[in-house]
Design an enzyme around this catalytic site. Structure first.
Site, PDB file in Angstrom:
ATOM      1  N   LYS A  25       3.850  -6.951   3.934  1.00  0.00           N
ATOM      2  CA  LYS A  25       3.582  -5.554   3.611  1.00  0.00           C
ATOM      3  C   LYS A  25       3.280  -4.851   4.917  1.00  0.00           C
ATOM      4  CE  LYS A  25       0.221  -3.440   3.295  1.00  0.00           C
ATOM      5  NZ  LYS A  25      -0.708  -2.575   4.117  1.00  0.00           N
ATOM      6  N   THR A  83       1.181  -9.202  12.432  1.00  0.00           N
ATOM      7  CA  THR A  83       1.663  -7.987  11.786  1.00  0.00           C
ATOM      8  C   THR A  83       0.638  -7.554  10.768  1.00  0.00           C
ATOM      9  OG1 THR A  83       3.413  -6.963  10.538  1.00  0.00           O
ATOM     10  CG2 THR A  83       2.909  -9.231   9.975  1.00  0.00           C
ATOM     11  N   GLU A 111       6.457   4.423   7.241  1.00  0.00           N
ATOM     12  CA  GLU A 111       6.112   5.624   6.499  1.00  0.00           C
ATOM     13  C   GLU A 111       7.030   6.786   6.867  1.00  0.00           C
ATOM     14  OE1 GLU A 111       1.456   4.570   5.566  1.00  0.00           O
ATOM     15  OE2 GLU A 111       1.928   5.780   7.312  1.00  0.00           O
ATOM     16  N   THR A 153      -7.157  10.779  -0.257  1.00  0.00           N
ATOM     17  CA  THR A 153      -7.509  11.715  -1.328  1.00  0.00           C
ATOM     18  C   THR A 153      -6.425  11.812  -2.396  1.00  0.00           C
ATOM     19  OG1 THR A 153      -6.755  13.406   0.208  1.00  0.00           O
ATOM     20  CG2 THR A 153      -9.113  13.095  -0.023  1.00  0.00           C
ATOM     21  N   THR A 181       0.883  -1.188   0.000  1.00  0.00           N
ATOM     22  CA  THR A 181       0.000   0.000   0.000  1.00  0.00           C
ATOM     23  C   THR A 181       0.912   1.226   0.000  1.00  0.00           C
ATOM     24  OG1 THR A 181      -0.282  -0.216   2.399  1.00  0.00           O
ATOM     25  CG2 THR A 181      -2.040  -1.096   1.008  1.00  0.00           C
TER      26      THR A 181
END
Lengths: 415, 415
Positions: free
Chosen positions: B191, B202, B288, B415, B165
């Site tokens: 992932k 996880t 991230e 978005t 993702t």
């Protein structure tokens, strides 16, 4: 707010006036050299012995001034004369030299005031943890500070400014009310922007009032008020080592003394609550990097404790807080955070509204306009209501959005 | 790592080779249209009935495929044939239509395979929560996927890519070892990048092996291994609604069957551990916005649980994580986070080292070079050791730094 309480805050009045200041208090602030060219040391003095109450951080790692102030309050039976506060250094994890620094600050301050004992004084520090405090700078500045003590609004505003660290603006709030034909004033200031998830206290908040109230009732009032105000905010879930909220009441309004749970006490509590709530919201609104305040209200929880736990988990979720930074109505993250809070509920019964729009009904998406939701979420105050439909208890926590600016501020705080 | 286990991972080998793939497995991936022009659907099939074990999220808010897969494993007594996974949509908080979507995916997949029942299949989804899953796109793609099943390294790499993702790179790891003259291979992919604080699982991890092992021993191996690997990482403290880690063992290596806690079992566990640890570290390294992995090791705790609690509180502290983003050796924040963890210790006994440098001794600053510390903290892997000196238990949690990029990614995810 209760009827009959006039409230002041930055939003309601741009300028503090001298008549907002409770009688019998004086304030002064200076730059002693702990910070570069900014106010970094301030004092608050009551001209007469005053009742005092304070709540402190629940973090086990506590700064030297917190340990000292707790001991002073106990030793003086909560009859205090003032406080001294520095910014730029937390005097925490500074070993026995830190303890000595806090004690010598109180001693020098007491000696300079003259008729006051060190144990009648509260000492506070805020700033970097672990760096030695250059206390000689504080000691050298005390005589000058006392010379400049004044009872006007400008000097109180300087106190509010001197306690700032990463705060972008000073925070203060006031209230006044009448009891027995006398006018009573409360004025408070606070600092706090990061490392904010108070637990029985906030960062630093100092409140002065000319109400006449016994130490026991003042303590009871403060403890009742901090729960739904200072203890209901979070910026980043990190609670500080130096949190202190202190209120000093010197009785100089001439009003009847409050010594029991009567109508005067309830009036006082309502006014104190309005001041603390304004200060708490001002801290969140000035949260590091914050663009907006988010009010997380949890309803329909099985208990008040459960409601609080769900609200706090949502309010501290980085994914929820970053979604609000982008004004993204990502209710799935809100529900997912509630789901990991440890509170049992059936997520297929949950309703969620954001900024007044119902976005999740019975655990699933309900049609709403993304564009309208986004627009409403750009406001400076965004309410979120999560109804668990699992009981009748509620809780409310205020948080702020999580922006790149927060990271920027905190990745180079010491350097 | 145990002797005799050859380990593969992205760091050790840029290219996966066909000989790394366990026998009797086939893989395929495609773009079915849930995402724009990226692989978003993949399958893994064992040519023969295989033992399977899986752990799932502990979040109460669970996605439809998690509920379905749990039921399938039970119904088939952990004898499975494969799995199907989509990215781009979590199929979570999607009501009864979500349940139907997951079930029809399994049915169509089973029917297309021919000799397999739906309950022998695991279904997984990852992506946005709350948006309806356009299952018709998945159903339409299944026949083509089955046509393209292959047993080579390239098809496994496509599976690893299809489950991404916000991941910036596919994550896989392999291991091989010998037992009884036979070579056994394990290969896994994972992932996960945000919403990462697994608790008994996880995000998504799929592991295939040609080891021969009973379902009971496979379950025991997986549960033993997830604790110090997948359950010891955190990116943001948010645990997902879709977490699944599954391992499928088809016995095609021809090695002796493992049915008890013997030497073969311990070899298998060591190899599985090495694969899971590589994948867990790869998730954190690709957290991230992450620039670096931080290993938080707590020593001298009164109990293993206390050690874990302190390590997790430090590893999830936004102030600690942002300090690491700036390579700032702000040990005061580490100690303050430990202090609010709820574990009792005397902070005046604590030692802290960052990147091998002692920065805090007995709860206070010890002389060190800020410049050297900063330089060492710019590495891609930074160990932190916090010794509480309050017992003999230890814990280790891996986290990553918290950068402006994390906020950027998450403020506009939908978005």
């Amino acid at each position: 707010m209760s009827k009959g309480i006039a409230q002041l805050s930055q939003e309601m009045s741009a300028q503090l006036s001298d008549s907002d200041i409770p009688k019998g208090f004086r304030f002064a602030a200076t730059h002693c050299g702990l910070k570069k060219a900014k106010l970094d040391l301030a004092i608050l003095v009551s001209e007469f012995p005053a009742s005092a109450a304070a709540v402190f951080t629940t973090n086990q790692v506590v700064a030297a001034p917190v340990v000292l102030s707790r001991a002073h309050l106990k030793r003086s039976r909560h009859q205090m004369r003032g406080l001294i506060v520095n910014s730029g250094n937390a005097n925490c994890c500074t070993g026995s030299r830190g303890d000595t620094a806090a004690a010598s600050t109180a001693s020098k301050f007491a000696a300079a005031l003259g008729d006051v004992s060190p144990s009648q004084l509260i000492v506070c520090s805020t700033g970097v943890i672990g760096a030695p405090l250059r206390v000689e700078k504080i000691l050298a500045a005390i005589p000058g500070l006392i010379q400049s003590l004044r009872s006007d609004a400008a000097s109180f505003a300087q106190l509010a400014r001197a306690i700032m660290t990463t705060d972008t603006r000073p925070k203060w709030a006031g209230a006044r009310y009448s009891a027995g034909g006398r006018q009573i004033r409360i004025i408070g200031c606070a600092k706090g922007s990061g490392m904010i998830m108070p637990n029985l206290a906030t960062m630093l908040s100092f409140i002065a009032t000319d109400a006449s109230i016994s130490p026991a009732m003042l303590d009871r009032a403060l403890r009742a008020v901090v729960g739904p105000t200072f203890n209901s905010i979070t910026v980043d879930g990190d609670s500080s080592t130096n949190d202190t909220a202190a209120v000093i009441a010197n009785g100089q309004s001439g009003a009847r003394k409050i010594a029991s749970d009567n109508a005067d006490f309830r009036k006082f509590c309502a006014a104190l609550d309005s001041v603390c709530k304004s200060l708490a919201l001002a801290i969140v609104a000035d949260g590091e990097g914050a663009q907006r305040v988010i009010e997380v209200e949890v309803r329909g929880a099985p208990s008040a404790r459960a409601a609080d736990q769900v609200a706090r988990t949502i309010a501290n979720s980085p994914l929820v807080k970053t979604a609000f930074a982008g004004a993204d109505p990502n209710w799935g993250r809100i529900l997912a955070a509630a789901g990991r809070s440890g509170v049992r509920f059936n997520f297929k019964r949950v309703d969620i509204s954001i900024a007044g729009l119902l976005v999740c009904r019975r655990g699933g998406e309900t049609p709403f306009s993304e564009r309208v939701a986004h627009q409403k979420m750009l406001a400076s105050f965004v309410p979120v209501v999560v109804d668990l439909r699992a009981g009748s208890s509620t809780a409310r926590i205020w948080t702020c959005d999580f922006t790149g600016e927060y990271v920027y501020i905190n990745s180079s705080y010491r350097t």
